[in-house]
Scaffold this motif. Sequence first.
Motif, mmCIF file in Angstrom:
data_model
loop_
_atom_site.group_PDB
_atom_site.id
_atom_site.type_symbol
_atom_site.label_atom_id
_atom_site.label_comp_id
_atom_site.label_asym_id
_atom_site.label_seq_id
_atom_site.Cartn_x
_atom_site.Cartn_y
_atom_site.Cartn_z
ATOM 1 N N GLY A 36 2.020 4.226 3.526
ATOM 2 C CA GLY A 36 0.605 3.978 3.274
ATOM 3 C C GLY A 36 -0.190 5.236 3.007
ATOM 4 O O GLY A 36 -1.250 5.193 2.363
ATOM 5 N N GLY A 37 0.295 6.389 3.488
ATOM 6 C CA GLY A 37 -0.342 7.659 3.167
ATOM 7 C C GLY A 37 -0.254 7.983 1.691
ATOM 8 O O GLY A 37 -1.165 8.586 1.109
ATOM 9 N N VAL A 38 0.855 7.581 1.068
ATOM 10 C CA VAL A 38 0.984 7.728 -0.382
ATOM 11 C C VAL A 38 -0.024 6.815 -1.078
ATOM 12 O O VAL A 38 -0.667 7.201 -2.060
ATOM 13 N N GLY A 39 -0.207 5.603 -0.544
ATOM 14 C CA GLY A 39 -1.126 4.666 -1.162
ATOM 15 C C GLY A 39 -2.563 5.124 -1.147
ATOM 16 O O GLY A 39 -3.317 4.865 -2.096
ATOM 17 N N ILE A 40 -2.982 5.836 -0.094
ATOM 18 C CA ILE A 40 -4.371 6.270 0.003
ATOM 19 C C ILE A 40 -4.609 7.591 -0.719
ATOM 20 O O ILE A 40 -5.743 8.058 -0.812
ATOM 21 N N SER A 41 -3.556 8.187 -1.252
ATOM 22 C CA SER A 41 -3.687 9.483 -1.914
ATOM 23 C C SER A 41 -3.180 9.506 -3.351
ATOM 24 O O SER A 41 -3.888 9.970 -4.259
ATOM 25 N N ALA A 42 -1.984 8.997 -3.590
ATOM 26 C CA ALA A 42 -1.306 9.241 -4.865
ATOM 27 C C ALA A 42 -1.833 8.418 -6.031
ATOM 28 O O ALA A 42 -1.419 8.638 -7.164
ATOM 29 N N HIS A 43 -2.742 7.472 -5.779
ATOM 30 C CA HIS A 43 -3.407 6.774 -6.889
ATOM 31 C C HIS A 43 -4.694 7.475 -7.296
ATOM 32 O O HIS A 43 -5.380 7.031 -8.211
ATOM 33 N N GLY A 44 -5.037 8.566 -6.616
ATOM 34 C CA GLY A 44 -6.245 9.310 -6.930
ATOM 35 C C GLY A 44 -6.083 10.164 -8.173
ATOM 36 O O GLY A 44 -4.994 10.301 -8.734
ATOM 37 N N SER A 45 -7.186 10.791 -8.585
ATOM 38 C CA SER A 45 -7.180 11.544 -9.847
ATOM 39 C C SER A 45 -6.821 13.011 -9.667
ATOM 40 O O SER A 45 -6.374 13.658 -10.617
ATOM 41 N N LEU A 46 -7.013 13.567 -8.456
ATOM 42 C CA LEU A 46 -6.675 14.961 -8.192
ATOM 43 C C LEU A 46 -5.945 15.036 -6.855
ATOM 44 O O LEU A 46 -6.557 15.028 -5.794
ATOM 45 N N ARG A 47 -4.618 15.115 -6.933
ATOM 46 C CA ARG A 47 -3.779 15.022 -5.747
ATOM 47 C C ARG A 47 -3.191 16.393 -5.438
ATOM 48 O O ARG A 47 -2.465 16.944 -6.249
ATOM 49 N N ILE A 48 -3.508 16.908 -4.242
ATOM 50 C CA ILE A 48 -3.185 18.282 -3.890
ATOM 51 C C ILE A 48 -2.057 18.301 -2.862
ATOM 52 O O ILE A 48 -2.159 17.669 -1.806
ATOM 53 N N VAL A 49 -0.985 19.033 -3.149
ATOM 54 C CA VAL A 49 0.084 19.251 -2.171
ATOM 55 C C VAL A 49 0.082 20.706 -1.740
ATOM 56 O O VAL A 49 -0.518 21.570 -2.394
ATOM 57 N N THR A 50 0.776 20.961 -0.625
ATOM 58 C CA THR A 50 0.841 22.313 -0.080
ATOM 59 C C THR A 50 2.291 22.653 0.273
ATOM 60 O O THR A 50 3.196 21.825 0.103
ATOM 61 N N GLU A 51 2.488 23.839 0.819
ATOM 62 C CA GLU A 51 3.829 24.233 1.259
ATOM 63 C C GLU A 51 4.276 23.430 2.479
ATOM 64 O O GLU A 51 5.461 23.436 2.817
ATOM 65 N N ARG A 52 3.340 22.716 3.123
ATOM 66 C CA ARG A 52 3.673 21.917 4.307
ATOM 67 C C ARG A 52 3.927 20.444 3.991
ATOM 68 O O ARG A 52 4.288 19.669 4.871
ATOM 69 N N THR A 53 3.719 20.042 2.756
ATOM 70 C CA THR A 53 3.830 18.630 2.396
ATOM 71 C C THR A 53 5.241 18.102 2.609
ATOM 72 O O THR A 53 6.220 18.701 2.171
ATOM 73 N N ARG A 54 5.314 16.943 3.278
ATOM 74 C CA ARG A 54 6.555 16.168 3.378
ATOM 75 C C ARG A 54 6.176 14.725 3.097
ATOM 76 O O ARG A 54 5.536 14.073 3.911
ATOM 77 N N THR A 55 6.553 14.261 1.927
ATOM 78 C CA THR A 55 6.102 12.951 1.491
ATOM 79 C C THR A 55 7.290 12.067 1.139
ATOM 80 O O THR A 55 8.426 12.527 1.059
#
Length: 368
Positions: free
Chosen positions: A132-151
Amino acid sequence: MTEPAPNGTPAPSSEPETLPEPDVVFEQRGKLGVVTLNRPKAVNALTAGMVAAVLEQLTAWADDDTVATVLVQGAGDRGLCAGGDIVAIYRDILAGGGETASFWADEYRMNSLIGRFPKPYVAFMDGLVLGGGVGISAHGSLRIVTERTRTGMPETTIGFVPDVGGTLLLAHSPGETGTHAALTGAHLSGSDALFLGLADHFVPSGRLAELAAALEHESAETAVVRFAEEAPASALEAQRDWIDACYSADDAEEIVRRLRAAGGEAAAAADTIEAKSPTSVKVTLASLRRSRGLTLDEVLVEEYRVGLHCLSGPDFREGIRAQVVDKDRNPQWRPATLSEVHTDDVERYFAPLGDRELVLWEKESDHA
């Protein structure tokens, strides 16, 4: 120490009562509307109340001329969101699953709104960003990841199927890399997310606060591009040759056979897939293939059908039990092998729901 009142009862404290913090916090900072998921001890796992509140606030901000950009972020330092509250879902399954069906209906309406939001929607996909974290983020227009991202979409681990529009996102990843991610449920780096098409820019986690401040007065695109840096290489991209060759089949057993024949990392992926729910693996593969060519809303309607059928099947309940309730990590899947899951079994998960079908935007006024 509080002095007792004359009648012997403690005197009322002069200190104000501390109220519990809300599970989701909304703020307007300049021209920026900020959504902060606020359950840090649960890695901001989504509840029905959180989803309903976010849907209502996003609907209001979409028509609010004082808000130019929306930002979604997670409280604490562990991640944006570890997915839905699956312990609550487990309890509801035991009670019949009615509350979960309602929760998902609102969640998918929220996903749909994010996908067509009329303003820049910036998501800080820092730390854990699962399900669900992907659902609330990855449909957006500007999606920011970092060196800590684990998706990732790890649903096959708990006897479920990628949802929240995840099958659409992964169906459009390069080659068969999305199929690999979905069937194995692998945790992916920020660089992998960029490669898969789940994210747009890499920003070091230490600069997210500065970026958020810039979004209060700058245009979203200008601010994000100014802070973005080149991401490290994607490990998943480096594996694409064997992934494309093995996962191009439309039959899960054939995919596993090819992975074993390829050896090395591919054989390890076969072991991973065979440990998942066989039914979930086959339904996930069918969902990915069916999502190609569909819109987000069409996929959400289909995922809702699959989800409700999962609620009434044995593996979803068993998967949650094994992973987070009893934590024995020893699920007893039914059926136990891929060969025992037949085409008719898979097709039943896509059967229409009659009067329980998901209605997206005809009822939008209900949340206005």
